[in-house]
Scaffold this active site. Structure first.
Site, PDB file in Angstrom:
ATOM      1  CB  CYS A  37      -0.911  -0.015   1.225  1.00 27.40           C
ATOM      2  SG  CYS A  37      -1.838   1.519   1.454  1.00 27.40           S
ATOM      3  CE  LYS A  64     -12.808  -2.906   4.133  1.00 30.54           C
ATOM      4  NZ  LYS A  64     -11.688  -1.967   4.134  1.00 30.54           N
ATOM      5  CB  VAL A  77      -3.360  -0.658   5.977  1.00 31.92           C
ATOM      6  CG1 VAL A  77      -3.717  -1.816   6.872  1.00 31.92           C
ATOM      7  CG2 VAL A  77      -3.435  -1.033   4.498  1.00 31.92           C
ATOM      8  CD  GLU A  89      -7.534   8.850   6.517  1.00 33.11           C
ATOM      9  OE1 GLU A  89      -6.829   9.363   5.627  1.00 33.11           O
ATOM     10  OE2 GLU A  89      -8.425   8.019   6.266  1.00 33.11           O
TER      11      GLU A  89
HETATM   12  N1  LIG Z   1      -6.880   7.932   3.207  1.00 36.66           N
HETATM   13  C1  LIG Z   1      -6.268   6.698   3.634  1.00 36.66           C
HETATM   14  C2  LIG Z   1      -6.254   5.692   2.479  1.00 36.66           C
HETATM   15  C3  LIG Z   1      -5.712   4.340   2.898  1.00 36.66           C
HETATM   16  C4  LIG Z   1      -6.101   3.234   1.902  1.00 36.66           C
HETATM   17  O1  LIG Z   1      -6.931   3.421   1.006  1.00 36.66           O
HETATM   18  N2  LIG Z   1      -5.487   2.054   2.079  1.00 36.66           N
HETATM   19  C5  LIG Z   1      -5.852   0.914   1.251  1.00 36.66           C
HETATM   20  C6  LIG Z   1      -4.658   0.058   0.848  1.00 36.66           C
HETATM   21  S1  LIG Z   1      -3.573   0.921  -0.229  1.00 36.66           S
HETATM   22  C7  LIG Z   1      -6.798  -0.007   2.013  1.00 36.66           C
HETATM   23  O2  LIG Z   1      -6.641  -0.222   3.198  1.00 36.66           O
HETATM   24  N3  LIG Z   1      -7.765  -0.563   1.299  1.00 36.66           N
HETATM   25  C8  LIG Z   1      -8.759  -1.461   1.805  1.00 36.66           C
HETATM   26  C9  LIG Z   1     -10.072  -1.220   1.142  1.00 36.66           C
HETATM   27  O3  LIG Z   1     -10.154  -0.369   0.242  1.00 36.66           O
HETATM   28  O4  LIG Z   1     -11.048  -1.890   1.491  1.00 36.66           O
HETATM   29  C10 LIG Z   1      -4.854   7.007   4.138  1.00 36.66           C
HETATM   30  O5  LIG Z   1      -4.270   8.014   3.684  1.00 36.66           O
HETATM   31  O6  LIG Z   1      -4.360   6.287   5.010  1.00 36.66           O
END
Ligand SMILES: N[C@@H](CCC(=O)N[C@@H](CS)C(=O)NCC(=O)O)C(=O)O
Length: 256
Positions: A37, A64, A77, A89
Protein backbone atom coordinates in the site's frame (compact mmCIF):
# COMPACT_ATOMS: atom_id res chain seq x y z
CA UNK A 1 -16.83 -15.45 -5.42
CA UNK A 2 -14.39 -13.87 -2.99
CA UNK A 3 -13.47 -10.24 -3.02
CA UNK A 4 -10.79 -10.04 -5.75
CA UNK A 5 -8.54 -7.85 -3.63
CA UNK A 6 -8.35 -10.61 -1.04
CA UNK A 7 -5.85 -12.31 -3.31
CA UNK A 8 -2.96 -9.94 -2.71
CA UNK A 9 0.37 -11.61 -2.00
CA UNK A 10 0.32 -12.21 1.77
CA UNK A 11 3.60 -10.67 2.92
CA UNK A 12 6.31 -8.21 2.04
CA UNK A 13 9.19 -9.48 -0.10
CA UNK A 14 12.68 -8.27 -1.00
CA UNK A 15 14.08 -5.32 0.93
CA UNK A 16 10.76 -4.67 2.67
CA UNK A 17 10.75 -8.21 4.06
CA UNK A 18 14.19 -7.66 5.60
CA UNK A 19 12.84 -4.49 7.23
CA UNK A 20 9.75 -6.35 8.50
CA UNK A 21 11.95 -9.04 10.08
CA UNK A 22 13.86 -6.39 12.02
CA UNK A 23 10.58 -5.12 13.50
CA UNK A 24 8.89 -8.20 14.89
CA UNK A 25 9.49 -7.52 18.59
CA UNK A 26 6.74 -5.82 20.65
CA UNK A 27 7.07 -2.03 21.01
CA UNK A 28 4.96 0.87 22.32
CA UNK A 29 4.10 1.60 18.69
CA UNK A 30 2.37 -1.07 16.61
CA UNK A 31 2.33 -0.35 12.88
CA UNK A 32 -0.61 -2.01 11.13
CA UNK A 33 0.44 -2.25 7.52
CA UNK A 34 -0.19 -3.79 4.14
CA UNK A 35 3.14 -4.23 2.34
CA UNK A 36 1.65 -3.24 -1.06
CA UNK A 37 0.00 0.00 0.00
CA UNK A 38 1.39 3.42 -1.00
CA UNK A 39 -0.42 5.12 1.91
CA UNK A 40 1.27 2.65 4.28
CA UNK A 41 4.60 3.34 2.67
CA UNK A 42 4.36 7.02 3.62
CA UNK A 43 4.19 6.22 7.34
CA UNK A 44 6.74 3.44 6.95
CA UNK A 45 9.22 5.86 5.35
CA UNK A 46 8.79 8.21 8.32
CA UNK A 47 9.37 5.36 10.80
CA UNK A 48 12.54 4.31 9.00
CA UNK A 49 13.82 7.85 8.37
CA UNK A 50 13.49 8.80 12.03
CA UNK A 51 14.62 5.51 13.60
CA UNK A 52 11.41 5.14 15.59
CA UNK A 53 11.05 1.77 17.38
CA UNK A 54 7.96 0.00 16.05
CA UNK A 55 6.43 -3.44 15.69
CA UNK A 56 5.30 -4.23 12.15
CA UNK A 57 2.05 -6.15 11.79
CA UNK A 58 0.77 -7.20 8.38
CA UNK A 59 -2.98 -7.00 7.90
CA UNK A 60 -5.09 -7.63 4.81
CA UNK A 61 -7.43 -4.62 4.94
CA UNK A 62 -9.77 -6.13 2.34
CA UNK A 63 -10.87 -8.80 4.81
CA UNK A 64 -12.34 -6.21 7.21
CA UNK A 65 -11.64 -8.43 10.22
CA UNK A 66 -13.23 -7.32 13.47
CA UNK A 67 -9.93 -6.97 15.34
CA UNK A 68 -8.75 -4.48 12.70
CA UNK A 69 -12.07 -2.60 12.47
CA UNK A 70 -11.72 -2.02 16.23
CA UNK A 71 -8.42 -0.23 15.44
CA UNK A 72 -9.59 1.60 12.31
CA UNK A 73 -13.38 1.66 11.79
CA UNK A 74 -12.71 2.54 8.12
CA UNK A 75 -10.86 -0.77 7.75
CA UNK A 76 -7.99 0.88 5.85
CA UNK A 77 -4.23 0.58 6.33
CA UNK A 78 -2.11 2.19 7.63
CA UNK A 79 -3.11 2.38 11.29
CA UNK A 80 -1.01 2.62 14.43
CA UNK A 81 -1.58 1.71 18.04
CA UNK A 82 0.44 3.81 20.45
CA UNK A 83 0.45 2.58 24.04
CA UNK A 84 -2.90 0.94 23.34
CA UNK A 85 -4.62 3.86 21.57
CA UNK A 86 -5.30 3.82 17.85
CA UNK A 87 -4.83 6.32 15.02
CA UNK A 88 -5.27 5.98 11.26
CA UNK A 89 -5.02 8.03 8.03
CA UNK A 90 -1.52 8.15 6.56
CA UNK A 91 -1.07 11.95 6.70
CA UNK A 92 -2.26 12.13 10.32
CA UNK A 93 0.05 9.25 11.27
CA UNK A 94 3.01 10.95 9.56
CA UNK A 95 2.41 14.11 11.59
CA UNK A 96 1.94 12.11 14.79
CA UNK A 97 5.25 10.32 14.26
CA UNK A 98 6.94 13.69 13.94
CA UNK A 99 5.26 15.11 17.07
CA UNK A 100 5.46 12.05 19.35
CA UNK A 101 9.19 11.50 18.85
CA UNK A 102 10.67 15.02 19.02
CA UNK A 103 14.17 13.81 19.91
CA UNK A 104 14.41 11.64 16.81
CA UNK A 105 16.00 13.06 13.69
CA UNK A 106 15.74 14.04 10.93
CA UNK A 107 12.73 16.30 11.39
CA UNK A 108 10.52 16.11 8.34
CA UNK A 109 8.83 19.45 9.01
CA UNK A 110 10.93 22.62 9.32
CA UNK A 111 10.81 24.50 12.67
CA UNK A 112 9.80 27.89 11.27
CA UNK A 113 5.96 28.22 11.38
CA UNK A 114 5.72 29.62 7.85
CA UNK A 115 7.96 26.90 6.47
CA UNK A 116 5.91 24.25 8.28
CA UNK A 117 2.72 25.63 6.76
CA UNK A 118 4.41 25.70 3.35
CA UNK A 119 5.24 22.00 3.65
CA UNK A 120 1.61 21.28 4.63
CA UNK A 121 0.45 23.24 1.59
CA UNK A 122 2.36 20.94 -0.74
CA UNK A 123 1.45 17.80 1.18
CA UNK A 124 -2.15 18.90 0.62
CA UNK A 125 -1.51 19.34 -3.10
CA UNK A 126 -0.13 15.81 -3.35
CA UNK A 127 -3.15 14.43 -1.50
CA UNK A 128 -5.79 16.42 -3.38
CA UNK A 129 -4.33 16.52 -6.88
CA UNK A 130 -1.39 14.17 -7.51
CA UNK A 131 -2.80 10.97 -5.99
CA UNK A 132 -6.35 11.29 -7.44
CA UNK A 133 -4.92 12.02 -10.92
CA UNK A 134 -2.60 8.99 -10.65
CA UNK A 135 -5.64 6.82 -9.93
CA UNK A 136 -7.75 8.33 -12.69
CA UNK A 137 -4.97 7.59 -15.16
CA UNK A 138 -4.47 4.09 -13.79
CA UNK A 139 -8.17 3.21 -14.01
CA UNK A 140 -9.05 5.17 -17.18
CA UNK A 141 -10.39 2.76 -19.82
CA UNK A 142 -10.85 4.82 -22.99
CA UNK A 143 -8.05 6.62 -24.88
CA UNK A 144 -9.89 9.91 -24.23
CA UNK A 145 -10.18 9.31 -20.48
CA UNK A 146 -6.53 8.29 -20.32
CA UNK A 147 -5.36 11.33 -22.30
CA UNK A 148 -7.30 13.69 -20.03
CA UNK A 149 -6.04 11.98 -16.85
CA UNK A 150 -2.47 11.86 -18.15
CA UNK A 151 -2.51 15.61 -18.76
CA UNK A 152 -4.03 16.18 -15.33
CA UNK A 153 -1.32 14.00 -13.74
CA UNK A 154 1.47 15.82 -15.60
CA UNK A 155 0.01 19.16 -14.56
CA UNK A 156 -0.16 18.13 -10.89
CA UNK A 157 3.49 17.01 -11.00
CA UNK A 158 4.63 20.12 -12.88
CA UNK A 159 3.29 22.26 -10.06
CA UNK A 160 5.50 20.32 -7.63
CA UNK A 161 8.43 20.32 -10.01
CA UNK A 162 8.32 24.09 -10.50
CA UNK A 163 8.66 24.62 -6.74
CA UNK A 164 11.14 21.82 -6.02
CA UNK A 165 14.54 23.30 -5.21
CA UNK A 166 16.44 20.06 -5.72
CA UNK A 167 17.73 17.60 -4.97
CA UNK A 168 14.64 17.33 -2.68
CA UNK A 169 11.56 19.51 -2.59
CA UNK A 170 12.93 21.93 0.02
CA UNK A 171 16.52 21.65 -1.18
CA UNK A 172 19.12 19.56 0.63
CA UNK A 173 16.72 18.45 3.41
CA UNK A 174 14.36 15.51 2.88
CA UNK A 175 10.89 16.63 4.04
CA UNK A 176 7.30 15.47 4.40
CA UNK A 177 6.55 16.61 0.83
CA UNK A 178 9.09 14.05 -0.41
CA UNK A 179 7.67 11.40 1.93
CA UNK A 180 4.07 11.71 0.76
CA UNK A 181 5.00 11.75 -2.91
CA UNK A 182 7.62 8.99 -3.03
CA UNK A 183 5.26 5.96 -2.95
CA UNK A 184 3.53 7.14 -6.11
CA UNK A 185 6.78 8.04 -7.83
CA UNK A 186 8.18 4.54 -7.36
CA UNK A 187 4.94 3.09 -8.77
CA UNK A 188 4.99 5.28 -11.89
CA UNK A 189 6.55 2.47 -13.95
CA UNK A 190 3.01 1.06 -14.13
CA UNK A 191 1.81 4.25 -15.84
CA UNK A 192 4.91 4.23 -18.07
CA UNK A 193 4.33 0.63 -19.18
CA UNK A 194 0.54 0.87 -19.61
CA UNK A 195 -0.57 4.50 -19.86
CA UNK A 196 2.04 6.33 -21.98
CA UNK A 197 3.46 8.26 -19.00
CA UNK A 198 7.06 9.41 -19.05
CA UNK A 199 9.06 11.21 -16.37
CA UNK A 200 10.72 13.27 -19.11
CA UNK A 201 7.38 14.66 -20.24
CA UNK A 202 6.74 16.23 -16.81
CA UNK A 203 9.46 18.73 -17.55
CA UNK A 204 12.98 19.68 -16.71
CA UNK A 205 14.28 18.40 -13.39
CA UNK A 206 11.49 15.92 -12.68
CA UNK A 207 13.44 12.84 -13.73
CA UNK A 208 16.30 13.75 -11.40
CA UNK A 209 13.93 14.45 -8.51
CA UNK A 210 12.04 11.19 -9.13
CA UNK A 211 15.32 9.27 -9.21
CA UNK A 212 16.45 10.91 -5.97
CA UNK A 213 13.20 9.89 -4.24
CA UNK A 214 13.32 6.34 -5.66
CA UNK A 215 16.84 5.73 -4.38
CA UNK A 216 16.40 7.17 -0.87
CA UNK A 217 17.32 4.43 1.63
CA UNK A 218 14.03 4.63 3.55
CA UNK A 219 12.10 4.29 0.28
CA UNK A 220 14.13 1.27 -0.85
CA UNK A 221 13.85 -0.38 2.57
CA UNK A 222 10.05 -0.21 2.42
CA UNK A 223 9.72 -1.54 -1.12
CA UNK A 224 8.81 -5.12 -2.04
CA UNK A 225 9.79 -6.99 -5.21
CA UNK A 226 8.06 -5.29 -8.15
CA UNK A 227 6.67 -8.56 -9.55
CA UNK A 228 4.29 -8.79 -6.58
CA UNK A 229 2.76 -5.38 -7.26
CA UNK A 230 1.83 -6.41 -10.81
CA UNK A 231 -1.26 -8.56 -10.09
CA UNK A 232 -2.64 -5.84 -7.83
CA UNK A 233 -2.18 -3.08 -10.38
CA UNK A 234 -3.49 -5.33 -13.17
CA UNK A 235 -6.92 -5.14 -11.55
CA UNK A 236 -6.71 -1.34 -11.40
CA UNK A 237 -5.61 -1.15 -15.05
CA UNK A 238 -8.67 -3.19 -16.07
CA UNK A 239 -10.76 -1.07 -13.67
CA UNK A 240 -11.81 -4.19 -11.78
CA UNK A 241 -10.30 -3.33 -8.39
CA UNK A 242 -12.82 -3.16 -5.54
CA UNK A 243 -10.78 -1.18 -3.03
CA UNK A 244 -12.33 1.95 -1.53
CA UNK A 245 -9.86 4.07 -3.52
CA UNK A 246 -10.76 2.28 -6.76
CA UNK A 247 -14.49 2.61 -6.15
CA UNK A 248 -14.23 6.30 -5.30
CA UNK A 249 -12.15 6.95 -8.44
CA UNK A 250 -14.68 5.06 -10.59
CA UNK A 251 -17.53 7.05 -9.08
CA UNK A 252 -15.74 10.37 -9.61
CA UNK A 253 -15.69 10.98 -5.85
CA UNK A 254 -12.89 12.21 -3.58
CA UNK A 255 -10.55 9.52 -2.27
CA UNK A 256 -11.30 7.88 1.10
N1 LIG B 1 -6.88 7.93 3.21
C1 LIG B 1 -6.27 6.70 3.63
C2 LIG B 1 -6.25 5.69 2.48
C3 LIG B 1 -5.71 4.34 2.90
C4 LIG B 1 -6.10 3.23 1.90
O1 LIG B 1 -6.93 3.42 1.01
N2 LIG B 1 -5.49 2.05 2.08
C5 LIG B 1 -5.85 0.91 1.25
C6 LIG B 1 -4.66 0.06 0.85
S1 LIG B 1 -3.57 0.92 -0.23
C7 LIG B 1 -6.80 -0.01 2.01
O2 LIG B 1 -6.64 -0.22 3.20
N3 LIG B 1 -7.76 -0.56 1.30
C8 LIG B 1 -8.76 -1.46 1.80
C9 LIG B 1 -10.07 -1.22 1.14
O3 LIG B 1 -10.15 -0.37 0.24
O4 LIG B 1 -11.05 -1.89 1.49
C10 LIG B 1 -4.85 7.01 4.14
O5 LIG B 1 -4.27 8.01 3.68
O6 LIG B 1 -4.36 6.29 5.01
Amino acid sequence: MGHPDENVYPTATGHALETVKQHEAPQDLVFWAGWFCPFVQRAWIVLEERGIPYQYKEVNPYKKEKHFLDINPKGLVPAVEYKGRALYESLIICEFLEDAYPSHTPHLFPTDPFERAYVRLWVDHVAKNVVPAFHRLLQGQTPEAQAAAREEYYESLRRVSEKAKGPYFLGAEFSMVDVVLAPWVIRDYILRDHRGYSRDAVGSGWKEYAEKLSTRESVLKTQSDLEHYEPIYGRYLRDEAQSEVAKATRAGKGLP
